[in-house]
Design a protein around this motif. Sequence first.
Motif, PDB file in Angstrom:
ATOM      1  N   ASP A  62      -0.548   8.269   2.101  1.00 31.97           N
ATOM      2  CA  ASP A  62      -1.268   7.002   2.029  1.00 31.97           C
ATOM      3  C   ASP A  62      -0.383   5.783   2.318  1.00 31.97           C
ATOM      4  OD1 ASP A  62      -3.729   5.518   1.318  1.00 31.97           O
ATOM      5  OD2 ASP A  62      -2.529   4.793  -0.367  1.00 31.97           O
ATOM      6  N   ILE A  63       0.912   5.967   2.499  1.00 33.99           N
ATOM      7  CA  ILE A  63       1.839   4.835   2.670  1.00 33.99           C
ATOM      8  C   ILE A  63       1.421   3.898   3.807  1.00 33.99           C
ATOM      9  CG2 ILE A  63       4.211   4.201   3.285  1.00 33.99           C
ATOM     10  CD1 ILE A  63       3.821   4.967   0.397  1.00 33.99           C
ATOM     11  N   PRO A  64       1.145   4.395   5.022  1.00 30.36           N
ATOM     12  CA  PRO A  64       0.767   3.444   6.086  1.00 30.36           C
ATOM     13  C   PRO A  64      -0.484   2.637   5.748  1.00 30.36           C
ATOM     14  CG  PRO A  64       1.247   5.611   7.007  1.00 30.36           C
ATOM     15  CD  PRO A  64       1.217   5.756   5.512  1.00 30.36           C
ATOM     16  N   VAL A  65      -1.469   3.254   5.127  1.00 29.47           N
ATOM     17  CA  VAL A  65      -2.716   2.573   4.766  1.00 29.47           C
ATOM     18  C   VAL A  65      -2.448   1.534   3.683  1.00 29.47           C
ATOM     19  CG1 VAL A  65      -5.032   2.904   3.812  1.00 29.47           C
ATOM     20  CG2 VAL A  65      -4.081   4.597   5.391  1.00 29.47           C
ATOM     21  N   GLY A  69      -2.890  -2.458   4.117  1.00 31.41           N
ATOM     22  CA  GLY A  69      -3.895  -3.119   3.285  1.00 31.41           C
ATOM     23  C   GLY A  69      -3.303  -4.020   2.216  1.00 31.41           C
ATOM     24  N   GLY A  70      -1.980  -4.070   2.124  1.00 32.35           N
ATOM     25  CA  GLY A  70      -1.325  -4.927   1.148  1.00 32.35           C
ATOM     26  C   GLY A  70      -1.515  -4.484  -0.292  1.00 32.35           C
ATOM     27  N   ARG A  71      -1.679  -3.186  -0.523  1.00 38.15           N
ATOM     28  CA  ARG A  71      -1.833  -2.727  -1.899  1.00 38.15           C
ATOM     29  C   ARG A  71      -0.651  -1.855  -2.307  1.00 38.15           C
ATOM     30  NH1 ARG A  71      -3.819   2.415  -1.471  1.00 38.15           N
ATOM     31  NH2 ARG A  71      -4.958   2.841   0.426  1.00 38.15           N
ATOM     32  N   LYS A  72      -0.545  -1.630  -3.601  1.00 38.02           N
ATOM     33  CA  LYS A  72       0.575  -0.864  -4.149  1.00 38.02           C
ATOM     34  C   LYS A  72       0.477   0.602  -3.741  1.00 38.02           C
ATOM     35  CE  LYS A  72       1.399  -3.618  -8.267  1.00 38.02           C
ATOM     36  NZ  LYS A  72       1.468  -3.593  -9.720  1.00 38.02           N
ATOM     37  N   PRO A  73       1.630   1.265  -3.669  1.00 36.18           N
ATOM     38  CA  PRO A  73       1.615   2.717  -3.440  1.00 36.18           C
ATOM     39  C   PRO A  73       0.874   3.414  -4.584  1.00 36.18           C
ATOM     40  CG  PRO A  73       3.833   1.826  -3.209  1.00 36.18           C
ATOM     41  CD  PRO A  73       2.972   0.730  -3.758  1.00 36.18           C
ATOM     42  N   SER A 151       5.463   2.049 -11.016  1.00 34.74           N
ATOM     43  CA  SER A 151       6.623   1.285 -10.553  1.00 34.74           C
ATOM     44  C   SER A 151       6.244   0.283  -9.462  1.00 34.74           C
ATOM     45  CB  SER A 151       7.697   2.220  -9.995  1.00 34.74           C
ATOM     46  OG  SER A 151       7.248   2.796  -8.775  1.00 34.74           O
ATOM     47  N   GLY A 152       5.137   0.563  -8.781  1.00 36.41           N
ATOM     48  CA  GLY A 152       4.728  -0.290  -7.668  1.00 36.41           C
ATOM     49  C   GLY A 152       5.596  -0.131  -6.434  1.00 36.41           C
TER      50      GLY A 152
END
Length: 159
Positions: A62-65, A69-73, A151-152
Amino acid sequence: MSVDATFEDGAAKPLRLIAVDSDDLQVLSALCQDAVFPASEMQWQRGKQRFGILLNRFRWEDIPVAEQGGRKPERVQCVLAVENVLRVASQGVTPGDADTILSVLSVTFEEGDADGGAVLLTLAGDGAVRLQVSELEVALRDVTKPYAAVSGKVPDHPE
């Protein structure tokens, strides 16, 4: 006649994968890297020849998405289940210890001389779990919805 995939076909869904050879297991290993779990979440069902762990898996896929999208891992709880387990051995791990948090580095398969071999779970801090198996069959199945990683941050492995 073939039909093109739609955007909706790519929507995030729970992973459900099975590895029956070393190449398959490399995919599961990559997805399990940096998964964390308390030692108390390991269970061997000797009579069923099954070993399972409830992992908090980092969602590498999900890292690229997430970045776009500017959201946390994210992380997700999943079950890593190994079938056909004949014996279990561990090093640097106290099974049943809820206070000890372990982290998965890799999941590999070592061929045996005869049929079978061993599934090796290599853990951070020199810990390891060795599962002697009569035949390779490992399943990975997400069991919860993804949640923001506490941890974000993306796990880092400096050299």
